[in-house]
Design a protein around this motif. Structure first.
Motif: not given
Length: 179
Positions: A1-16, A164-172
């Protein structure tokens, strides 16, 4: 099972040069959601629960409300994504993640774990799961997307069937059975 949704948002823009900060924040992140009700019901009959030693995996395993404390092991941790320490290129986080995973598959491993080492670790993790399944009958691993995929590939290579093939979403989750 994949873990739940992380508390860190993987959004926005970042420099290298900011990728290291994001990688560290993600490494220590917990979760912000709860497992689906169906997961709470399905997994109550599991013989043993394992998780990685990362907070989001451990918190997810605890959120499933098992009577025994899950066994946390770094062997099941996510394949650390490589990243740059410097650079002014600024891209959306999602683009960075795809780009860095592609570079990782091509051999780039700076500040992360190489693909070859991750595959080797997945083989060890698969064997550990097989060993525990022989003793406990059934095992749940609360892990991470890429590493779960690599472990699943190793289980199939060792003759296990993916029911049962695992999904890519959290909790799948996926279900593997010995042949």
């Amino acid at each position: 099972m994949r873990h739940g949704q992380p508390s860190v948002a993987l959004t926005g823009w970042l420099r290298a040069r900011d990728l290291a900060r994001l990688a560290e924040a993600y490494r220590v992140a917990g979760i912000v959601d709860a497992p689906p009700r169906v997961s709470l019901d399905v997994f109550q009959r599991i013989g043993m629960v394992l998780c990685s030693d990362l907070p989001r995996s451990r918190q997810s395993a605890h959120a499933l409300r098992f009577s025994e404390t899950p066994v946390a092991d770094a062997l099941f941790g996510e394949a650390r994504l490589p990243h740059f320490n410097q650079g002014c290129v600024c891209l959306p986080v999602g683009v960075w993640l795809v780009l860095l995973r592609l570079l990782w598959l091509a051999g780039f491993s700076r500040n992360g774990q190489s693909y070859r080492a991750a595959k080797r670790r997945a083989g060890l993790a698969a064997q550990r799961l097989i060993d525990f399944a022989e003793v406990h009958g059934s095992v749940l691993l609360v892990g991470h997307g890429v590493m779960n995929h690599l472990i699943g590939r190793e289980l199939r290579a060792r003759g296990w069937r993916c029911r049962l093939r695992p999904g890519k979403d959290y909790w799948t989750y996926g279900v593997y059975e010995a042949n």
